[in-house]
Design a protein around this motif. Structure first.
Motif, short mmCIF file in Angstrom:
data_model
loop_
_atom_site.label_atom_id
_atom_site.label_comp_id
_atom_site.label_asym_id
_atom_site.label_seq_id
_atom_site.Cartn_x
_atom_site.Cartn_y
_atom_site.Cartn_z
N GLY A 1 -16.33 -13.30 -1.26
CA GLY A 1 -15.44 -13.91 -0.29
C GLY A 1 -16.00 -13.77 1.12
N ALA A 2 -15.45 -14.57 2.03
CA ALA A 2 -15.89 -14.55 3.42
C ALA A 2 -14.95 -13.67 4.25
N CYS A 3 -15.48 -13.11 5.30
CA CYS A 3 -14.70 -12.26 6.20
C CYS A 3 -13.75 -13.11 7.04
N GLY A 4 -12.51 -12.62 7.19
CA GLY A 4 -11.58 -13.26 8.12
C GLY A 4 -10.85 -14.46 7.59
N GLN A 5 -10.77 -14.64 6.27
CA GLN A 5 -10.06 -15.77 5.71
C GLN A 5 -8.55 -15.57 5.83
N PRO A 6 -7.81 -16.56 6.33
CA PRO A 6 -6.35 -16.41 6.48
C PRO A 6 -5.66 -16.05 5.17
N SER A 7 -6.13 -16.63 4.05
CA SER A 7 -5.50 -16.34 2.76
C SER A 7 -5.80 -14.94 2.27
N GLU A 8 -6.73 -14.26 2.95
CA GLU A 8 -7.13 -12.92 2.55
C GLU A 8 -6.67 -11.85 3.54
N SER A 9 -5.62 -12.14 4.31
CA SER A 9 -5.14 -11.17 5.30
C SER A 9 -3.80 -10.58 4.86
N THR A 10 -3.61 -9.31 5.19
CA THR A 10 -2.34 -8.62 4.97
C THR A 10 -1.93 -7.99 6.29
N LEU A 11 -0.72 -8.29 6.73
CA LEU A 11 -0.19 -7.72 7.97
C LEU A 11 0.60 -6.46 7.62
N VAL A 12 0.13 -5.33 8.11
CA VAL A 12 0.83 -4.07 7.91
C VAL A 12 1.63 -3.77 9.17
N LEU B 1 -1.70 2.67 9.56
CA LEU B 1 -1.82 2.12 10.91
C LEU B 1 -1.42 0.64 10.91
N PRO B 2 -0.38 0.27 11.67
CA PRO B 2 0.01 -1.14 11.75
C PRO B 2 -1.12 -1.99 12.33
N ALA B 3 -1.48 -3.05 11.61
CA ALA B 3 -2.57 -3.93 12.04
C ALA B 3 -2.68 -5.05 11.01
N ARG B 4 -3.57 -6.00 11.30
CA ARG B 4 -3.88 -7.03 10.31
C ARG B 4 -5.15 -6.61 9.59
N TYR B 5 -5.13 -6.71 8.27
CA TYR B 5 -6.25 -6.30 7.44
C TYR B 5 -6.78 -7.50 6.65
N PHE B 6 -8.09 -7.48 6.40
CA PHE B 6 -8.73 -8.58 5.67
C PHE B 6 -9.45 -8.05 4.44
N TRP B 7 -9.21 -8.73 3.31
CA TRP B 7 -9.86 -8.39 2.04
C TRP B 7 -11.15 -9.21 1.88
N VAL B 8 -12.14 -8.59 1.24
CA VAL B 8 -13.36 -9.29 0.81
C VAL B 8 -13.66 -8.86 -0.62
N ALA B 9 -13.63 -9.82 -1.54
CA ALA B 9 -13.89 -9.55 -2.96
C ALA B 9 -15.31 -9.96 -3.34
N THR B 10 -15.92 -9.23 -4.28
CA THR B 10 -17.27 -9.52 -4.74
C THR B 10 -17.29 -9.53 -6.27
#
Length: 272
Positions: A219-230, A193-202
């Motif tokens: 990690g925090a939710c919604g960090q720009p450095s943690e986003s991938t645009l599909v 599904l095309p969308a912007r996705y956000f990673w959170v690492a623990t």
């Protein structure tokens, strides 16, 4: 001194003054963790004792420096050492006699255990159905520490701030073993599904001897450095920019018409 989390802390005792002429003299070390809001001088209690080397005393035969055995530290923050000098007279069968002992909270006896941290940078873009991943750098974690990283991926609906909960979770990774500080890649995932996705690492740690895992960093939710645009379009370009490589039928039809007109004009010039 400073020690990485999950590493071995050591102390040095300096023995001065005359030593007993007979019997055995030895030194032991005890390490205590400091408590927030408690004066350093008051932090050395049975409840804050991290470890003692009473079981491995170091014989003292000269007036010199003696290094303690390593003590595993599994909590970040300030810790204080106390050294104690003991004597057992020749033929003595009772408990050792304490000759001297340090005081709790001395600045010269401070060891600071670093707090582990993580920083992340995800793959910036991917095509629908293609693999993509995240990369995490771990700092202040000692080599050999029993730790692991796990990742979760959340889809942004495009409305308001990103939300990272069960309603937006689309991927949870298997654990990746972490052997101290370093850089580690997540398992890859694909999203259709095309969308912007956000990673959170623990980052989690398992104490020596087992027991429940301890969360060291997340990690925090919604960090720009943690986003991938599909995107539904393929991507290219070394700078991570999204470049359409597949055009729609309508666009191709228009382009075909333009190219036909240009070709006809060129032929007309040649005939004339």
């Amino acid at each position: 001194q400073s020690v990485e989390f999950g590493g071995l802390a050591t102390d040095i005792a300096i023995v001065n003054g005359p030593l007993p002429a007979d019997g055995e003299t030895f030194v032991t070390f005890a390490l205590y963790r400091a408590l927030e809001g408690v004066a350093p001088a008051d932090t050395c209690t049975d409840e804050t004792l991290v470890a003692t080397t009473l079981g491995t005393p170091i014989p003292v035969r000269d007036l010199t420096r003696y290094t303690s055995p390593g003590v595993l530290v599994e909590r970040s923050g300030a810790h204080y050492w106390i050294e104690t000098l003991w004597w057992v007279p020749s033929g003595w069968t009772d408990a050792p006699i304490m000759l001297a002992s340090g005081r709790c909270g001395q600045p010269s006896e401070l060891t600071v255990v670093s707090e582990p941290a993580i920083s992340s940078r995800s793959q910036p873009a991917a095509a629908s159905g293609d693999d993509f991943h995240d990369t995490v750098t771990v700092t202040s974690l000692a080599a050999g520490a029993d730790a692991e990283l796990r990742w979760r991926l959340y889809r942004h609906t495009g409305q308001g701030a990103p939300v990272c909960d069960a309603t937006t979770l689309v991927f949870s990774s298997d654990a990746v073993a972490v052997a101290g500080s370093g850089t580690f890649a997540s398992p890859s995932t694909t999203q259709s599904l095309p969308a912007r996705y956000f990673w959170v690492a623990t980052l989690r740690y398992t104490p020596e001897g087992g027991g429940e895992q301890v969360e060291l960093a997340q990690g925090a939710c919604g960090q720009p450095s943690e986003s991938t645009l599909v995107t539904a379009l393929a991507v290219t370009g070394g700078d991570g920019a999204v470049v359409p490589l597949v055009a729609s039928a309508a666009v191709l039809s228009v382009l075909s018409g333009v190219f036909a007109i240009i070709g006809a004009r060129r032929r007309a010039r040649v005939v004339g």
